[in-house]
Scaffold this motif. Structure first.
Motif, PDB file in Angstrom:
ATOM      1  N   ASN A 177       0.838  -1.196   0.000  1.00 22.07           N
ATOM      2  CA  ASN A 177       0.000   0.000   0.000  1.00 22.07           C
ATOM      3  C   ASN A 177       0.877   1.252   0.000  1.00 22.07           C
ATOM      4  N   GLU A 178       0.498   2.243  -0.790  1.00 16.32           N
ATOM      5  CA  GLU A 178       1.313   3.448  -0.932  1.00 16.32           C
ATOM      6  C   GLU A 178       1.465   4.258   0.352  1.00 16.32           C
ATOM      7  N   ILE A 179       0.701   3.970   1.360  1.00 19.78           N
ATOM      8  CA  ILE A 179       0.859   4.679   2.634  1.00 19.78           C
ATOM      9  C   ILE A 179       2.266   4.467   3.198  1.00 19.78           C
ATOM     10  N   TYR A 180       2.882   3.320   2.855  1.00 22.59           N
ATOM     11  CA  TYR A 180       4.203   2.976   3.377  1.00 22.59           C
ATOM     12  C   TYR A 180       5.354   3.581   2.581  1.00 22.59           C
ATOM     13  N   TRP A 181       5.195   3.798   1.302  1.00 26.53           N
ATOM     14  CA  TRP A 181       6.297   4.252   0.447  1.00 26.53           C
ATOM     15  C   TRP A 181       5.994   5.531  -0.332  1.00 26.53           C
ATOM     16  N   GLY A 182       4.721   5.860  -0.504  1.00 23.25           N
ATOM     17  CA  GLY A 182       4.338   6.990  -1.346  1.00 23.25           C
ATOM     18  C   GLY A 182       4.713   8.359  -0.810  1.00 23.25           C
ATOM     19  N   GLY A 183       4.924   8.474   0.487  1.00 26.74           N
ATOM     20  CA  GLY A 183       5.255   9.772   1.068  1.00 26.74           C
ATOM     21  C   GLY A 183       6.681  10.220   0.831  1.00 26.74           C
ATOM     22  N   PHE A 184       7.550   9.287   0.461  1.00 31.59           N
ATOM     23  CA  PHE A 184       8.942   9.642   0.203  1.00 31.59           C
ATOM     24  C   PHE A 184       9.082  10.237  -1.193  1.00 31.59           C
ATOM     25  N   SER A 185       9.698  11.396  -1.270  1.00 36.27           N
ATOM     26  CA  SER A 185       9.926  12.070  -2.548  1.00 36.27           C
ATOM     27  C   SER A 185      11.364  12.571  -2.603  1.00 36.27           C
ATOM     28  N   CYS A 186      11.891  12.612  -3.827  1.00 38.18           N
ATOM     29  CA  CYS A 186      13.240  13.133  -4.042  1.00 38.18           C
ATOM     30  C   CYS A 186      13.118  14.431  -4.826  1.00 38.18           C
ATOM     31  N   TYR A 187      13.700  15.482  -4.308  1.00 37.53           N
ATOM     32  CA  TYR A 187      13.643  16.799  -4.940  1.00 37.53           C
ATOM     33  C   TYR A 187      15.040  17.185  -5.417  1.00 37.53           C
ATOM     34  N   ARG A 188      15.130  17.594  -6.661  1.00 34.30           N
ATOM     35  CA  ARG A 188      16.393  18.125  -7.162  1.00 34.30           C
ATOM     36  C   ARG A 188      16.378  19.625  -6.937  1.00 34.30           C
ATOM     37  N   CYS A 189      17.360  20.114  -6.233  1.00 38.13           N
ATOM     38  CA  CYS A 189      17.406  21.532  -5.870  1.00 38.13           C
ATOM     39  C   CYS A 189      18.189  22.321  -6.909  1.00 38.13           C
ATOM     40  N   ASN A 190      17.854  23.570  -7.030  1.00 39.94           N
ATOM     41  CA  ASN A 190      18.556  24.458  -7.985  1.00 39.94           C
ATOM     42  C   ASN A 190      19.700  25.160  -7.282  1.00 39.94           C
TER      43      ASN A 190
END
Length: 190
Positions: A177-190
């Motif tokens: 279920n995405e509740i376990y992994w969906g909250g993680f995001s990778c942001y590329r910063c400028n």
């Protein structure tokens, strides 16, 4: 470590977002501040004033660490914006309350992909999410996750939480279920 986010609706917002470390307990209870560690709280404002241009990646698996607020004429403000302002190249953070057990497994696999296979942070995180979605109870047992957690210094409540997984059907994928992994995001910063 814990993340905190409090929506204020004004420019003081940069003081309402930050990270809370273990040292905060002494500061709150005893009003005792360690010279080396301060009060145990680091605000987005403090982070934004650091020089982190040589840092490729910051991982904040703390709850709510991806939350931002839009401030008119200023843009997005929060931990991601603060690390970006400080010069970090990538930030991985979490949008909601993170499950500890699944986060440990996801982060372990992420770091394997990032450090051993030398993948870029977004690709490593994507593979770690796929891995977490498909890992079975049998795989977790085989890889020693239950032994590792249950022999650690975690409190009894946390150990009881992990034990409930250990008793599940071997072929079950408990973190699909995405509740376990969906909250993680990778942001590329400028």
């Amino acid at each position: 470590m814990h993340g905190y986010f409090r929506s204020c609706g004004n420019i003081e917002f940069v003081y309402s977002v930050g990270l809370i470390f273990a040292g905060v307990t002494d500061w709150i209870r005893k009003r005792k501040m360690e010279k080396k560690y301060g009060n145990g709280i680091v605000t987005a404002d403090e982070i934004s004033r650091m020089d982190l241009h040589s840092v490729e990646l910051v991982v904040i698996s703390a709850c709510w660490s991806s939350r931002n607020q839009i401030i008119e004429d200023k843009g997005y403000h929060g931990l991601i914006g603060a690390f970006s302002e400080a010069g970090v190249h990538y930030v991985i953070s979490h949008l909601w309350s993170a499950d500890d057990f699944s986060s440990i497994i996801l982060m372990d696999h992420f770091y394997y992909q990032y450090t051993q296979r030398k993948l870029a942070p977004p690709a490593a995180l994507n593979l770690a999410k796929k891995y977490l979605r498909k890992i079975t109870i049998r795989q977790m047992r085989k890889e020693g996750w239950f032994d590792c957690i249950l022999q650690s210094d975690l409190d009894m409540e946390s150990k009881a939480y992990v034990q409930k997984y250990e008793k599940m059907d071997d072929m079950l994928c408990p973190f699909e279920n995405e509740i376990y992994w969906g909250g993680f995001s990778c942001y590329r910063c400028n």
